[in-house]
Design an enzyme around this catalytic site. Structure first.
Site, mmCIF file in Angstrom:
data_model
loop_
_atom_site.group_PDB
_atom_site.id
_atom_site.type_symbol
_atom_site.label_atom_id
_atom_site.label_comp_id
_atom_site.label_asym_id
_atom_site.label_seq_id
_atom_site.Cartn_x
_atom_site.Cartn_y
_atom_site.Cartn_z
ATOM 1 N N ASP A 504 0.853 -1.187 0.000
ATOM 2 C CA ASP A 504 0.000 0.000 0.000
ATOM 3 C C ASP A 504 0.896 1.247 0.000
ATOM 4 O O ASP A 504 1.816 1.370 0.819
ATOM 5 C CB ASP A 504 -0.910 -0.003 1.218
ATOM 6 N N LEU A 505 0.631 2.148 -0.969
ATOM 7 C CA LEU A 505 1.487 3.327 -1.117
ATOM 8 C C LEU A 505 1.266 4.321 0.030
ATOM 9 O O LEU A 505 0.131 4.544 0.487
ATOM 10 C CB LEU A 505 1.207 4.015 -2.455
ATOM 11 N N ASP A 547 -4.584 2.780 -4.170
ATOM 12 C CA ASP A 547 -3.118 2.670 -4.216
ATOM 13 C C ASP A 547 -2.640 1.378 -3.567
ATOM 14 O O ASP A 547 -1.536 1.320 -3.049
ATOM 15 C CB ASP A 547 -2.484 3.893 -3.530
#
Length: 621
Positions: A504-505, A547
């Site tokens: 996960d960004l 994201d």
């Protein structure tokens, strides 16, 4: 008490007996008889004819059960085996017939045998296999039960027997029928019965193939000539074929396998209809001869009697109908032969073939009627006499009908010669039309091929869109679920493990807020390309939405491999990204990993476990 009817099945122990010369002689005679009857090789151990070995008991009135039959045997009510050619033929009777034979098995005996009662139109058959006074097997068959409910699906009545070595059995058969009651009983090895069936089905195929060919041929003649005589002959062939199919058990097997009522009625009812149409055919074919002899009432009268027999069979008594159809068939065949002979004397057209046809049919009807009345034994010749006689008869009748065609053909020859020139011109026109049509077909085919290619491309595009993220081209959630199921199945089959990572960004929202969603999309596409670059081609990279990315890593089997890959992902994701507007951005990533099956028992649990690990690594705000 009458002598026991004991049949010793010395199947594989014959060679151990020093006094078996007479047995081999009897077996050789049986082999010759079998070859002459069925036209294929059988050894004495493959086929045992029990018909002449059966003790019999007639039970008039209400039928009895096994216990009553055993008691009748103890009271000497059974008749000893007759050892005669008519032993298995009881004629037209409504009595219940009980058959009994004792079987002693040697030490070396095949356990599985098939017992065949080779008369398909019997109404009810109950088989009891008794050992030490107690029934070990009870099976029921007959044409009053649907074909698909028989113990073994066979055109005749076949029962499977399990015989133990060194054992003594008593076999009882209870047989009853409203029609002809003939019960040829044969004990088979399964392979031998299968071989016999191939020959019998081949012969039946030839017979019915011939009937179908004659039927179609005469139907086309009727459509061409519009002569009612041909349609009457077609009806005669159809009904006779259906009746013969009922007698041979093919109606129940192939036409009405789920309808016992129609199967039971077919033999007598169909033969009655065949006689009805056959008498009408004779009346129309030999119209001048009955008038010359003032017997124009004879064939219509026989036809009416057959109609009454059909109604009797259908609505009143099958037994009386069976008696009537046998007696009427003798009268019909003899009358037709007499009228044919007179026509031959007066040189009527087609009379020669007609007389030969009815000689064949008369012979077949006479033999089958005497067989059905119990005066002739049951064997392949008598049981199939009607099929043989009718087959030859219908071939010869077709030749007789051909004489009528010759007269019409000669009248048409001149008109055909005049029409030939016109037809040739029409043929040229047709050929030209065909050439134009072929050109149009080619053009249309090319158009269809192009359309098909476009449809295929559209289908492939739709499949791609259905399984992949439209922005990054990565697998979407649907394709990820499919790949997880496949990876889990391979891991279970190969007994190894695989890893799942959730990435996960971090700081991605600030990119969207500062530079806009278009810039965010550029970042997602770049991150997707970098993730694909750090894993193997066999691994799966998917975008779950927003994201968040998921990696299915079948090539990673331990924590050390995962840590190495984690560092590569950190390096790839966290490297600066240059946007199309010239700006440079940088994001972070939180990674969680889990192993199957060590940390999860299913794909959903594995994804949840990795997701928890990822959130545990997230930096606090």
């Amino acid at each position: 008490m009458i002598n026991k009817t004991t049949l010793r099945i010395w199947l594989y122990g014959l060679r151990q007996d020093r006094h078996v010369g007479w047995r081999w002689l009897a077996g050789g005679l049986l082999l010759l008889l079998s070859l002459s009857a069925t036209a294929f090789d059988l050894t004495p151990v493959d086929r045992i004819d029990l018909s002449a070995q059966l003790a019999t008991y007639r039970q008039p009135g209400e039928p009895i059960d096994l216990a009553a039959a055993q008691n009748a045997y103890r009271n000497d009510a059974f008749t000893a085996p007759r050892h005669s050619a008519t032993a298995s033929n009881f004629g037209l009777t409504t009595d219940q017939i009980w058959l009994r034979v004792e079987l002693d098995t040697p030490a070396q005996v095949p356990q599985r045998w098939l017992l065949e009662v080779a008369h398909a139109s019997l109404d009810k058959i109950d088989l009891y296999l008794v050992r030490k006074g107690q029934p070990t097997q009870h099976q029921h068959s007959g044409d009053q039960i649907a074909f698909d409910q028989k113990p073994i699906r066979h055109r005749n009545h076949v029962f499977a027997l399990q015989l133990a070595p060194n054992a003594h059995y008593v076999l009882y058969l209870a047989v009853s029928s409203a029609g002809t009651l003939a019960a040829p009983v044969v004990l088979w090895q399964p392979e031998a019965l299968w071989q016999r069936d191939q020959v019998s089905y081949s012969m039946l195929s030839v017979y019915y193939g011939m009937l179908v060919a004659l039927l179609i041929y005469n139907l086309f003649l009727y459509l061409s000539l519009r002569d009612p005589l041909y349609i009457v002959y077609v009806a005669f062939i159809s009904c006779l074929a259906l009746g013969q199919a009922g007698l041979s058990g093919l109606v129940g097997q192939f036409i009405w396998p789920h309808n016992a009522f129609l199967t039971d009625l077919t033999p007598t009812a169909s033969v009655s209809l065949a006689g009805f149409f056959g008498a009408l055919f004779v009346q129309h074919f030999l119209a001048d001869t009955p008038r010359r002899l003032r017997l124009q009432w004879l064939m219509p009268g026989i036809s009416g009697a057959y109609a009454l027999t059909f109604l009797c069979t259908l609505f009143w008594s099958y037994h009386l109908g069976a008696i009537a159809v046998n007696l009427l068939s003798l009268l019909f065949a003899a009358s037709a032969f007499f009228l044919g002979a007179v026509s031959l004397y007066f040189r009527e057209p087609g009379a020669r073939f007609f007389v030969l046809a009815w000689v064949s049919f008369l012979s077949g009807v006479t033999i089958i009627s005497l067989h059905n009345l119990g005066l002739l034994p049951s064997n392949p010749l008598t049981a199939n006499a009607l099929a043989i006689g009718s087959g030859v008869e219908m071939l010869l009748l077709s030749l007789a009908l051909a004489d009528r065609i010759n007269d019409i053909q000669r009248a048409r020859d001149h008109a055909q010669a005049q029409a030939l020139q016109i037809r040739q011109q029409m043929l040229e026109n047709v050929r030209e039309s065909e050439r134009l049509l072929e050109a149009r077909v080619v053009d249309r085919t090319l158009e269809l091929e192009q359309t098909n290619r476009q449809l295929l491309q559209s289908q492939q595009l739709l499949q791609q869109q259905a399984k992949h993220d439209p922005l990054t081209g990565l697998a979407n959630r649907s394709l990820l679920n499919d790949r997880l199921i496949e990876a889990q199945a391979r891991a279970d089959r190969q007994q190894n493990s695989f890893a799942l990572m959730v990435a996960d960004l971090d700081k991605f929202k600030s990119v969207n807020d500062q530079f806009g969603h278009a810039a965010g999309d550029e970042v997602l596409v770049e991150i997707a390309n970098r993730l694909r670059a750090v894993v193997r081609s066999s691994d799966v990279v998917a975008r779950m939405g927003g994201d968040e990315f998921v990696l299915v890593l079948e090539s990673q089997h331990n924590a050390q491999d995962i840590n190495t890959l984690r560092r590569k992902i950190y390096q790839a994701v966290c490297a600066p990204i240059r946007l199309s507007n010239g700006e440079t951005v940088q994001v972070g990533v939180s990674i969680g990993a889990a192993f199957y099956p060590e940390e999860a028992a299913s794909a959903n649990q594995l994804l949840n476990q990795a997701d928890k690990a990822m959130y545990a690594e997230k930096p606090t705000a």
